[in-house]
Structure formats: structure tokens, C-alpha cells
Design a protein around this motif. Structure first.
Motif, PDB file in Angstrom:
ATOM      1  N   ALA A  88       0.870  -1.176   0.000  1.00  0.00           N
ATOM      2  CA  ALA A  88       0.000   0.000   0.000  1.00  0.00           C
ATOM      3  C   ALA A  88       0.911   1.232   0.000  1.00  0.00           C
ATOM      4  O   ALA A  88       1.764   1.350  -0.857  1.00  0.00           O
ATOM      5  N   ARG A  89       0.789   2.107   1.006  1.00  0.00           N
ATOM      6  CA  ARG A  89       1.669   3.286   0.965  1.00  0.00           C
ATOM      7  C   ARG A  89       2.725   3.291   2.070  1.00  0.00           C
ATOM      8  O   ARG A  89       3.217   4.347   2.455  1.00  0.00           O
ATOM      9  N   ILE A  90       3.014   2.079   2.579  1.00  0.00           N
ATOM     10  CA  ILE A  90       4.071   2.015   3.602  1.00  0.00           C
ATOM     11  C   ILE A  90       5.206   1.085   3.147  1.00  0.00           C
ATOM     12  O   ILE A  90       5.029   0.284   2.224  1.00  0.00           O
ATOM     13  N   ASP A  91       6.355   1.210   3.794  1.00  0.00           N
ATOM     14  CA  ASP A  91       7.451   0.267   3.618  1.00  0.00           C
ATOM     15  C   ASP A  91       7.506  -0.596   4.859  1.00  0.00           C
ATOM     16  O   ASP A  91       7.427  -0.082   5.981  1.00  0.00           O
ATOM     17  N   LEU A  92       7.644  -1.897   4.632  1.00  0.00           N
ATOM     18  CA  LEU A  92       7.701  -2.831   5.759  1.00  0.00           C
ATOM     19  C   LEU A  92       9.033  -3.544   5.777  1.00  0.00           C
ATOM     20  O   LEU A  92       9.559  -3.906   4.719  1.00  0.00           O
ATOM     21  N   LEU A  93       9.568  -3.767   6.978  1.00  0.00           N
ATOM     22  CA  LEU A  93      10.780  -4.568   7.130  1.00  0.00           C
ATOM     23  C   LEU A  93      10.368  -6.032   7.087  1.00  0.00           C
ATOM     24  O   LEU A  93       9.406  -6.431   7.753  1.00  0.00           O
ATOM     25  N   VAL A  94      11.058  -6.806   6.281  1.00  0.00           N
ATOM     26  CA  VAL A  94      10.774  -8.247   6.207  1.00  0.00           C
ATOM     27  C   VAL A  94      12.078  -9.026   6.108  1.00  0.00           C
ATOM     28  O   VAL A  94      13.118  -8.469   5.757  1.00  0.00           O
ATOM     29  N   GLU A 106      -3.449  -5.770  -0.548  1.00  0.00           N
ATOM     30  CA  GLU A 106      -3.724  -4.324  -0.535  1.00  0.00           C
ATOM     31  C   GLU A 106      -5.219  -4.058  -0.762  1.00  0.00           C
ATOM     32  O   GLU A 106      -5.747  -3.035  -0.343  1.00  0.00           O
ATOM     33  N   LEU A 107      -5.892  -5.006  -1.428  1.00  0.00           N
ATOM     34  CA  LEU A 107      -7.332  -4.837  -1.667  1.00  0.00           C
ATOM     35  C   LEU A 107      -8.108  -4.860  -0.356  1.00  0.00           C
ATOM     36  O   LEU A 107      -9.137  -4.196  -0.216  1.00  0.00           O
ATOM     37  N   LEU A 108      -7.611  -5.636   0.611  1.00  0.00           N
ATOM     38  CA  LEU A 108      -8.278  -5.683   1.918  1.00  0.00           C
ATOM     39  C   LEU A 108      -8.114  -4.335   2.627  1.00  0.00           C
ATOM     40  O   LEU A 108      -9.028  -3.870   3.308  1.00  0.00           O
ATOM     41  N   VAL A 109      -6.946  -3.736   2.448  1.00  0.00           N
ATOM     42  CA  VAL A 109      -6.702  -2.418   3.040  1.00  0.00           C
ATOM     43  C   VAL A 109      -7.699  -1.411   2.470  1.00  0.00           C
ATOM     44  O   VAL A 109      -8.344  -0.665   3.215  1.00  0.00           O
ATOM     45  N   GLY A 136       2.680  -7.194   9.884  1.00  0.00           N
ATOM     46  CA  GLY A 136       1.835  -6.087  10.305  1.00  0.00           C
ATOM     47  C   GLY A 136       1.191  -5.361   9.137  1.00  0.00           C
ATOM     48  O   GLY A 136       0.446  -4.386   9.330  1.00  0.00           O
ATOM     49  N   ALA A 137       1.465  -5.855   7.919  1.00  0.00           N
ATOM     50  CA  ALA A 137       1.130  -5.139   6.690  1.00  0.00           C
ATOM     51  C   ALA A 137      -0.274  -4.510   6.655  1.00  0.00           C
ATOM     52  O   ALA A 137      -0.397  -3.281   6.531  1.00  0.00           O
ATOM     53  N   ILE A 138      -1.299  -5.342   6.770  1.00  0.00           N
ATOM     54  CA  ILE A 138      -2.657  -4.841   6.517  1.00  0.00           C
ATOM     55  C   ILE A 138      -3.059  -3.783   7.549  1.00  0.00           C
ATOM     56  O   ILE A 138      -3.464  -2.673   7.205  1.00  0.00           O
ATOM     57  N   GLY A 139      -2.882  -4.136   8.813  1.00  0.00           N
ATOM     58  CA  GLY A 139      -3.280  -3.212   9.874  1.00  0.00           C
ATOM     59  C   GLY A 139      -2.480  -1.921   9.847  1.00  0.00           C
ATOM     60  O   GLY A 139      -3.032  -0.820   9.969  1.00  0.00           O
ATOM     61  N   LEU A 140      -1.170  -2.042   9.680  1.00  0.00           N
ATOM     62  CA  LEU A 140      -0.322  -0.843   9.702  1.00  0.00           C
ATOM     63  C   LEU A 140      -0.614   0.064   8.511  1.00  0.00           C
ATOM     64  O   LEU A 140      -0.567   1.290   8.633  1.00  0.00           O
ATOM     65  N   ALA A 141      -0.940  -0.538   7.360  1.00  0.00           N
ATOM     66  CA  ALA A 141      -1.292   0.289   6.200  1.00  0.00           C
ATOM     67  C   ALA A 141      -2.572   1.082   6.494  1.00  0.00           C
ATOM     68  O   ALA A 141      -2.698   2.245   6.102  1.00  0.00           O
ATOM     69  N   ILE A 142      -3.504   0.463   7.210  1.00  0.00           N
ATOM     70  CA  ILE A 142      -4.750   1.154   7.576  1.00  0.00           C
ATOM     71  C   ILE A 142      -4.455   2.275   8.572  1.00  0.00           C
ATOM     72  O   ILE A 142      -4.893   3.421   8.399  1.00  0.00           O
TER      73      ILE A 142
END
Ligand code: GLN
Length: 303
Positions: A88-94, A106-109, A136-142
Motif C-alpha cells: 500500500a503506501r508504507i514500507d515494511l521490514l521483512v 492491498e485490496l483488503l486495506v 503487520g502489513a494490513i493493519g499498519l497500512a490502515i
């Protein structure tokens, strides 16, 4: 002493792309450029302009890129090598021990954000729970998009939980974001009936499915993928916990496998409590490749 021999960046990228293509990587040119930008500490647009200018790089830079390309040719995920991914519009550490977020989630976001915005417009602070949170992708993007959202992210796996904590810290969204090292099927008893939106990308791959991409098969944690015989084992527990967490009218948004576009809606529609349907407005949604990808449902009942 002879000067450092230099090689044109264009040539290095051409050769890298060839190595990746031979290794069966599906986007060889993209990955070669991404690895070169990572190795050179530059963004993709800088690499593109260096290419246009016919820039050369030194031997040390060439061997750094080659070493990364070797790892990628061994089908280590690009995101593990660079240590991050855009979602989405964030960068995540993986990295090792956590599921690499996929674009389809991202569609769920997007869907959850429509709900979240309507709650904000009604003058309230949305309470969002992300179950099986992984990185944390979905929640953090929200939470990143909605500055008043209260987010509770839940992850059971020890290693994945560390990645979740790192991302919570890195995104620095404040005390409104909390991470819980708990089982998604029983987590957050203290929020019973108080949640507006539950989002979830559970492990849902059915036992008889084959995971073709070596990146997923070898590097995504099995716990993030496999969901028992029909792939719905974990989802059954998630359904029960989401029913308990959500207030009447609250929204459940849950990802599923492309073979579950009917079974998951049916599971929700057959859920009863005290002779009342638990869920209303059950709808299945497709992804950008037109495959059934997630189910949306509202908690029945009146407040
Ligand atoms: N979409 C993932 C895959 O196909 C599976 C994700 C999951 O089980 N949540 O590899």
C-alpha cells in the motif's frame, strides 16, 4: 598500481537479468534493477538515469551486485535480500521468519479503509483489529492512512512477532498502535464487542495445494500458509473470535485462497448463535487477476 577496472552499469544489469531469467525468476529485469539500486544505495530512478547516461561502476560495486544476484538466482525472495517491501503506501521490514506481504492483500486495506473513513465521518475513532498480522502489513497500512484509527495487531509466531514489533516501531504511529503476541482465535478478550473492523490474512492454503514459487515454498513460514485439509482450519477459529470482537454492524474482511470463494462465504452464512445468523451482507470479492480473493461480512445484531 593499475586503476580500478570499471564496467558499464548497463552491461552489469544485462548480465544480471540474464542470470535471473535462467534461474526462472519471473521479473528478471525488475529484480536486477532493484538489487543494483540496493547495492549502490540509490533509488530506482537514479539507477535509470545512470543507465541513460552510460555510467560505469567499479569492480567492488560489480561484485556486490553479482553476490546479490546469486542469492536471488537461488530464489531467495527479493524482499529478504533488500530487507523491505512496499505495501500500500508504507514500507515494511521483512526477512527470514515472516510472510512477505503480497499486493493482493492491498485490496483488503482499500476495503477496510472505506469502512474506517465512514466511522471517522460519523465522528468516531475507528477500532481496528488485524488478526494473523505477520509483518503487520494490513493493519499498519490502515493505521498509516487513518490517523485516528486505534489498531490492535495480533501475531502468534515468535519470529513473525519480532518483525511485527520492528515495523510498529519503525512506522512510529504512536500509542494508538499495539502489537499482541497472542493466538488470533482467542486474542483480545478485553475488546469483546468493541471492535469496528477485523481484517485478516490467515493461513489458508489447503493441504493438497502445491506452492509453486520456491520463494514462497522455501522462505515463507509454513505457519503463515497452511490451513489444514480444506484450508479453513484456522479461519473457523478466526470467524468465532471475530464474531466475539466485532460490535453489531462491525465489518470482517478476510483473505482466502482462490478455491474458497464459495466455501468461506458459506461458512459465514451458516454460522448461528442463539438461532440468529452471526453474519449479514456476506460478499465475496475478486482480485485484479479476477480470482476470488476475500470475503466481507457484517456482524449481525443491533447495538
Ligand atoms: N497468498 C499466499 C500464497 O499463495 C498464501 C497466503 C496465506 O495463506 N495467507 O502463497
Amino acid at each position: 598500481m593499475s586503476p580500478d577496472p570499471s564496467t558499464s552499469l548497463a552491461e552489469v544489469l544485462r548480465a544480471s537479468s540474464e542470470v535471473l531469467s535462467q534461474a526462472g525468476v519471473s521479473s528478471p529485469r525488475h529484480d536486477a534493477e532493484a538489487l543494483a539500486s540496493y547495492a549502490l544505495g540509490a533509488d530506482r530512478s537514479a539507477v535509470r538515469s545512470w543507465l541513460a547516461l552510460g555510467v560505469s561502476i567499479n569492480a567492488e560495486q560489480v561484485s556486490h551486485i553479482q553476490a546479490l544476484v546469486e542469492r536471488r538466482a537461488g530464489r531467495e525472495p527479493l524482499q529478504h535480500i533488500t530487507g523491505s517491501t512496499g505495501f500500500a503506501r508504507i514500507d515494511l521490514l521483512v526477512g527470514p521468519g515472516v510472510f512477505v506481504p503480497r499486493p493482493e492483500s492491498e485490496l483488503l486495506v482499500e476495503r477496510a479503509l472505506v469502512e474506517v473513513q465512514s466511522i471517522v465521518i460519523a465522528g468516531q475513532a475507528p477500532v481496528v483489529v488485524d488478526l494473523c498480522s505477520g509483518s503487520g502489513a494490513i493493519g499498519l497500512a490502515i493505521a498509516h492512512e487513518c490517523s485516528t484509527a486505534q489498531l490492535h495487531s495480533v501475531e502468534l509466531d515468535d519470529d513473525a512477532f519480532l518483525w511485527l514489533q520492528r515495523n510498529v516501531e519503525a512506522l512510529n504511529l504512536g500509542a494508538r498502535v499495539q502489537a499482541y503476541h497472542e493466538d488470533a482465535t482467542s486474542a483480545l478478550p478485553e475488546l469483546t464487542g468493541r471492535v469496528d473492523v477485523v481484517v485478516c490474512n490467515p493461513p489458508y492454503v489447503p493441504l493438497d495445494a502445491t506452492i509453486r514459487d520456491p520463494e514462497a515454498a522455501r522462505f515463507d513460514p509454513p505457519m503463515a500458509l497452511w490451513g489444514g485439509i480444506d484450508g479453513l482450519d484456522v479461519i473457523r477459529g478466526i470467524e468465532a473470535n471475530a464474531a466475539r470482537l466485532l460490535q453489531p454492524g462491525g465489518l470482517l474482511v478476510i483473505e482466502h485462497a482462490d478455491v474458497q470463494g464459495e466455501t468461506l462465504p458459506l461458512l459465514l452464512m451458516s454460522s448461528y448463535h442463539d438461532n440468529q445468523r452471526v453474519w449479514t451482507d456476506v460478499m465475496d470479492q475478486r482480485d485484479l487477476t479476477d480470482r476470488p480473493r476475500f470475503t466481507v461480512a457484517r456482524r449481525a445484531g443491533t447495538a
